[in-house]
Design a protein around this motif. Structure first.
Motif, PDB file in Angstrom:
ATOM      1  N   ASP A  98       6.080   7.038 -10.852  1.00 44.31           N
ATOM      2  CA  ASP A  98       6.562   5.652 -10.921  1.00 44.31           C
ATOM      3  C   ASP A  98       5.429   4.636 -10.770  1.00 44.31           C
ATOM      4  O   ASP A  98       5.685   3.439 -10.624  1.00 44.31           O
ATOM      5  CB  ASP A  98       7.652   5.408  -9.870  1.00 44.31           C
ATOM      6  CG  ASP A  98       7.140   5.562  -8.444  1.00 44.31           C
ATOM      7  OD1 ASP A  98       6.082   6.215  -8.266  1.00 44.31           O
ATOM      8  OD2 ASP A  98       7.794   5.046  -7.524  1.00 44.31           O
ATOM      9  N   MET A  99       4.198   5.095 -10.809  1.00 46.59           N
ATOM     10  CA  MET A  99       3.054   4.172 -10.782  1.00 46.59           C
ATOM     11  C   MET A  99       2.082   4.580 -11.882  1.00 46.59           C
ATOM     12  O   MET A  99       1.993   5.749 -12.252  1.00 46.59           O
ATOM     13  CB  MET A  99       2.360   4.204  -9.414  1.00 46.59           C
ATOM     14  CG  MET A  99       3.305   3.857  -8.256  1.00 46.59           C
ATOM     15  SD  MET A  99       2.473   3.754  -6.664  1.00 46.59           S
ATOM     16  CE  MET A  99       1.833   2.086  -6.741  1.00 46.59           C
ATOM     17  N   ILE A 137       2.188  11.042  -9.478  1.00 45.38           N
ATOM     18  CA  ILE A 137       3.016   9.882  -9.138  1.00 45.38           C
ATOM     19  C   ILE A 137       3.599   9.339 -10.446  1.00 45.38           C
ATOM     20  O   ILE A 137       2.875   8.808 -11.292  1.00 45.38           O
ATOM     21  CB  ILE A 137       2.186   8.794  -8.427  1.00 45.38           C
ATOM     22  CG1 ILE A 137       1.473   9.395  -7.213  1.00 45.38           C
ATOM     23  CG2 ILE A 137       3.072   7.625  -8.017  1.00 45.38           C
ATOM     24  CD1 ILE A 137       0.402   8.489  -6.616  1.00 45.38           C
ATOM     25  N   PRO A 196      11.825   4.575   8.800  1.00 43.69           N
ATOM     26  CA  PRO A 196      12.729   5.620   8.279  1.00 43.69           C
ATOM     27  C   PRO A 196      13.338   6.441   9.404  1.00 43.69           C
ATOM     28  O   PRO A 196      12.706   6.651  10.440  1.00 43.69           O
ATOM     29  CB  PRO A 196      11.803   6.477   7.411  1.00 43.69           C
ATOM     30  CG  PRO A 196      10.445   6.247   7.969  1.00 43.69           C
ATOM     31  CD  PRO A 196      10.424   4.841   8.503  1.00 43.69           C
ATOM     32  N   SER A 222       0.857  -1.176   0.000  1.00 44.30           N
ATOM     33  CA  SER A 222       0.000   0.000   0.000  1.00 44.30           C
ATOM     34  C   SER A 222       0.903   1.239   0.000  1.00 44.30           C
ATOM     35  O   SER A 222       1.616   1.492   0.977  1.00 44.30           O
ATOM     36  CB  SER A 222      -0.896   0.006   1.247  1.00 44.30           C
ATOM     37  OG  SER A 222      -1.549   1.247   1.352  1.00 44.30           O
ATOM     38  N   LYS A 223       0.850   1.958  -1.093  1.00 41.21           N
ATOM     39  CA  LYS A 223       1.784   3.084  -1.263  1.00 41.21           C
ATOM     40  C   LYS A 223       1.168   4.417  -0.858  1.00 41.21           C
ATOM     41  O   LYS A 223       1.877   5.313  -0.392  1.00 41.21           O
ATOM     42  CB  LYS A 223       2.230   3.166  -2.728  1.00 41.21           C
ATOM     43  CG  LYS A 223       3.012   1.951  -3.219  1.00 41.21           C
ATOM     44  CD  LYS A 223       4.490   2.173  -3.027  1.00 41.21           C
ATOM     45  CE  LYS A 223       5.289   1.043  -3.667  1.00 41.21           C
ATOM     46  NZ  LYS A 223       6.717   1.341  -3.736  1.00 41.21           N
ATOM     47  N   TYR A 224      -0.144   4.577  -1.092  1.00 40.37           N
ATOM     48  CA  TYR A 224      -0.795   5.864  -0.825  1.00 40.37           C
ATOM     49  C   TYR A 224      -2.163   5.633  -0.195  1.00 40.37           C
ATOM     50  O   TYR A 224      -2.820   4.621  -0.478  1.00 40.37           O
ATOM     51  CB  TYR A 224      -0.978   6.676  -2.115  1.00 40.37           C
ATOM     52  CG  TYR A 224       0.315   7.087  -2.764  1.00 40.37           C
ATOM     53  CD1 TYR A 224       0.880   8.329  -2.497  1.00 40.37           C
ATOM     54  CD2 TYR A 224       0.972   6.237  -3.664  1.00 40.37           C
ATOM     55  CE1 TYR A 224       2.082   8.711  -3.091  1.00 40.37           C
ATOM     56  CE2 TYR A 224       2.164   6.607  -4.254  1.00 40.37           C
ATOM     57  CZ  TYR A 224       2.715   7.848  -3.965  1.00 40.37           C
ATOM     58  OH  TYR A 224       3.894   8.220  -4.552  1.00 40.37           O
ATOM     59  N   TRP A 233      -0.493   3.688   9.764  1.00 39.12           N
ATOM     60  CA  TRP A 233      -0.172   3.534   8.326  1.00 39.12           C
ATOM     61  C   TRP A 233       0.808   4.607   7.858  1.00 39.12           C
ATOM     62  O   TRP A 233       0.686   5.783   8.211  1.00 39.12           O
ATOM     63  CB  TRP A 233      -1.451   3.640   7.481  1.00 39.12           C
ATOM     64  CG  TRP A 233      -1.179   3.401   6.005  1.00 39.12           C
ATOM     65  CD1 TRP A 233      -1.291   2.226   5.340  1.00 39.12           C
ATOM     66  CD2 TRP A 233      -0.731   4.375   5.058  1.00 39.12           C
ATOM     67  NE1 TRP A 233      -0.944   2.386   4.016  1.00 39.12           N
ATOM     68  CE2 TRP A 233      -0.579   3.713   3.817  1.00 39.12           C
ATOM     69  CE3 TRP A 233      -0.425   5.730   5.129  1.00 39.12           C
ATOM     70  CZ2 TRP A 233      -0.166   4.358   2.658  1.00 39.12           C
ATOM     71  CZ3 TRP A 233       0.004   6.376   3.976  1.00 39.12           C
ATOM     72  CH2 TRP A 233       0.134   5.687   2.751  1.00 39.12           C
ATOM     73  N   ILE A 234       1.742   4.178   7.112  1.00 40.23           N
ATOM     74  CA  ILE A 234       2.648   5.058   6.363  1.00 40.23           C
ATOM     75  C   ILE A 234       2.998   4.302   5.090  1.00 40.23           C
ATOM     76  O   ILE A 234       2.979   3.050   5.073  1.00 40.23           O
ATOM     77  CB  ILE A 234       3.914   5.412   7.181  1.00 40.23           C
ATOM     78  CG1 ILE A 234       4.774   6.438   6.423  1.00 40.23           C
ATOM     79  CG2 ILE A 234       4.723   4.177   7.533  1.00 40.23           C
ATOM     80  CD1 ILE A 234       5.925   6.993   7.242  1.00 40.23           C
ATOM     81  N   GLY A 235       3.253   5.003   4.042  1.00 35.76           N
ATOM     82  CA  GLY A 235       3.504   4.357   2.764  1.00 35.76           C
ATOM     83  C   GLY A 235       4.567   3.285   2.847  1.00 35.76           C
ATOM     84  O   GLY A 235       5.622   3.487   3.462  1.00 35.76           O
ATOM     85  N   CYS A 236       4.273   2.133   2.258  1.00 37.66           N
ATOM     86  CA  CYS A 236       5.188   0.995   2.147  1.00 37.66           C
ATOM     87  C   CYS A 236       5.264   0.129   3.414  1.00 37.66           C
ATOM     88  O   CYS A 236       5.932  -0.909   3.411  1.00 37.66           O
ATOM     89  CB  CYS A 236       6.600   1.428   1.751  1.00 37.66           C
ATOM     90  SG  CYS A 236       6.686   2.278   0.167  1.00 37.66           S
TER      91      CYS A 236
END
Lengths: 79, 585
Positions: free
Chosen positions: A38-39, A36, A77, A12-14, A56-59
């Motif tokens: 790259d998608m 975006i 991160p 889940s990216k976004y 939740w946070i991207g990736c």
């Protein structure tokens, strides 16, 4: 809410509110605030009516079969 | 067979001697003169007129027989006639002038004597861009028009703070892409730390931004690098990719629209941090440096293929261990790497690299100040005017700077001086080739400041600080000089909540004179758009005043003439009188 999933990994990216308009085409995905690059419609899918985990946070999570699963490759991160 | 009719005929002398009386209507032909008479039955030959008339008026000829004889007499007679009729120009109706005047024409057949505007010699005609006064020093512009050499005094100004992003940003880098635009890449904190880029457009002292583009939907957790390839017209971003490995991303730019290649090119197959880059105009390649591990840093060549937006990488050269690091190119095509040596108590150092094809070799390491252990935030730029390197860094929370002089593969440093002594961090540095100053940005306590930096010999001097953001703790403070707008853009994150930008207009005077574009002196006064005559090399201009004969004169940045050379040094000519200059250059 709705999420954009990377087809190959189910990552889940976004996450967006339900009323946010998202446009997928062959080269990119356009959202109200950014593009975006790259998608696109070939490697991503928009899944609607989802309730993401509170942290939740991207990736960080995979979303498959209506289930949220922690991404086993996830690394928090650093600032 | 046709009958032949022949007239009665003889020579003129025989006709006169015989003095024959021709019958009425009878014709007599002189075989040696071609003339002919017709008889009337009573008049003798000598008294008869020649056929067709006896006088010129009989033939409707107005010229006198003398005049006709001149024509008949060809050269000597015509010359005599001309001498008599047009001995001077006044004989042609032209009013005489005064001593020393020259004949001019209006191009429509009117000739006038006038005072010569110059001393003669070669001239060049072109359309004036702006007004020209008689005696002005003149340059030729890129479009072929000519302008007077002029200078504009520029006062320093900081534009209003402009919000770049709605959320926090981190890990910022920027580069000028021309046409008053800069490209910025950053880690978008409010969008899952994804790698994002945006185009900013500078207008005087403000900036506006296009739509941000996420080019990597994954975590960016280190300082990226962004570089513009002016020949290939491609933007290249270096930063994390899949698994945090090092990647390069290629984009084309149209207006404020970024179009990224869907393929990212792997730079290193392991985690990479702390990217920095520079464009080498000599080999038309990009140089990228990064830390592939905690104990080393490397540098390598990146070649861009615009046909398929691909990247290829040269051999990675490990030079030392350095996270804080910056690159610049000299006028002679040498690569300078300024860095903080993580394996040597974080001392500030520099090395010189030589690029050969896609290979880089480096000279010996030079330490800037061995006492400055635990240094950080090092930045370098090349001052193309002074042909020296400006290096700034932070030591013991103070800002320091020095001048580097590159000789072949080595670099030496001038005095190291402190320019900020109160909690300095997050430095940015850019060289303004318009005013020939470097601009250093940084956080001073909790405010963001900039200073103009100039080289004097092998020392740096710093202006008083200029505050560009009063509140918050600014980070990154990336400084980007855009030569097209002649402005410095500063991009930073404030209080870790929002990305901002300011545009700075450095102080100084700018001139349209270069080392190459001076062509001569205006031969008159001309309005904008008029066809102007410029006295060029070899001609003598006489519209000057106060010159000393025998002295060499140089064009100044404001267009004046002086016996001292300005910067750039442009030779105007040699004075031959107080008012006259032989145009050289």
């Amino acid at each position: 809410m709705k999420t954009i999933i990377e087809n190959a990994t189910d990552i889940s990216k976004y996450i967006f509110e339900d009323d946010v308009e998202i446009s997928l085409d062959e080269t990119s995905i356009t959202t109200p605030g950014f593009i975006i690059a790259d998608m696109n419609s070939s490697n991503a899918t928009v899944v609607e009516d989802v309730t993401p985990p509170e942290d939740w946070i991207g990736c960080k999570y995979l979303h498959a079969d209506s289930e949220w699963v922690l991404n086993p490759d996830w690394i928090e991160p650093v600032d | 067979m046709a009958d032949k009719i022949q007239l009665r005929r003889d020579t003129a002398a025989n006709w006169t001697s015989a003095n024959t009386v021709l019958s009425q209507g009878e014709q007599g032909y002189e075989t040696d003169t071609g003339k002919m008479k017709v008889g009337d039955g009573t008049t003798t030959w000598s008294s008869l007129s020649y056929f067709g008339g006896s006088t010129l008026s009989d033939l409707n000829v107005t010229a006198t027989s003398t005049e006709l004889n001149y024509v008949d007499g060809v050269t000597s007679a015509i010359q005599t006639q001309l001498d008599a009729k047009a001995e001077t120009l006044t004989d042609l109706g032209i009013t005489d002038g005064t001593n020393g005047q020259v004949l001019t024409t209006d191009g429509s057949g009117t000739f006038t004597f006038a005072t010569a505007s110059g001393g003669g010699g070669s001239s060049f005609e072109a359309v004036a861009s702006g007004t020209l006064a008689n005696g002005d020093t003149v340059i030729v512009n890129a479009d072929g028009t000519v302008s007077a050499v002029s200078q504009v005094v520029q006062t320093a100004a900081v534009g209003t703070q402009v919000q770049m992003t709605t959320g926090n940003v981190n890990s910022i880098d920027g580069v000028s892409i021309g046409n008053n635009k800069i490209a910025i890449c950053y880690r978008d904190y409010n969008n899952s730390n994804y790698g994002t880029a945006v185009i900013g457009t500078i207008s005087d002292t403000t900036i506006s931004f296009g739509t941000p583009v996420v080019f990597y939907s994954g975590t960016w957790n280190t300082t990226p690098a962004i570089e513009w390839h002016p020949e290939k017209q491609r933007l290249v971003v270096f930063g994390p990719g899949l698994y945090g490995f090092g990647y390069g991303y290629v984009a084309s730019v149209s207006g404020t629209t970024l179009s990224f290649n869907s393929t990212a090119y792997q730079l290193f197959n392991s985690t990479v941090t702390w990217y920095s880059s520079v464009y080498d105009p000599t080999t038309e390649q990009i140089v990228v440096s990064y830390s592939p591990g905690s104990n080393n840093a490397g540098v390598r060549i990146v070649t861009v293929d615009e046909s398929d937006d691909s990247l290829t990488f040269g051999t990675l050269l490990y030079f030392d261990a350095a996270d804080y690091r910056d690159l610049c190119m000299t006028n002679d095509g040498k690569l300078v790497i300024a860095y903080i040596d993580d394996n040597d108590s974080s001392r500030p150092k520099a090395i010189v690299g030589t690029i050969s094809g896609t290979t880089i070799s480096v000279g010996s390491i030079a330490t800037i100040n061995s006492s400055h252990t635990s240094s950080s935030y090092i930045k370098c730029v090349f001052d193309t005017n002074e042909n020296k390197v400006v290096i700034v860094y932070v030591y013991n929370s103070d800002g320091y700077g020095t001048v580097g002089t590159v000789s072949d593969t080595s670099i030496s440093f001038g005095s190291v001086s402190a320019w900020d002594t109160d909690s300095t961090q997050f430095l940015g540095l850019a060289f303004d080739s318009n005013t020939n100053k470097s601009i250093v940005t940084g956080r001073h306590n909790s405010v963001q400041e900039l200073r103009e930096v100039t080289i004097s010999g092998t020392s740096l001097s710093f202006s008083d600080p200029v505050n560009f953001s009063a509140g918050g703790d600014g980070t990154f403070n990336v400084a980007v000089y855009d030569s097209s707008s002649q402005r410095v853009a500063i991009i930073y994150s404030l209080s870790q909540t929002t990305g901002y930008a300011n545009v700075y207009r450095p102080s100084g005077s700018t001139t349209n004179l270069t080392a190459e574009n001076y062509i001569g002196i205006s031969d008159g006064a001309y309005s904008d758009g008029a066809n102007a005559t410029v006295q060029i090399v070899g001609s003598v201009d006489d519209a000057q005043s106060g010159l000393t004969p025998g002295q060499a004169y140089y064009v100044q940045g404001d267009g004046a003439l002086s016996t001292d050379a300005d910067t750039p040094s442009v030779f105007a000519g040699t004075a031959v009188a107080a008012t006259k200059l032989i145009v050289k250059g």
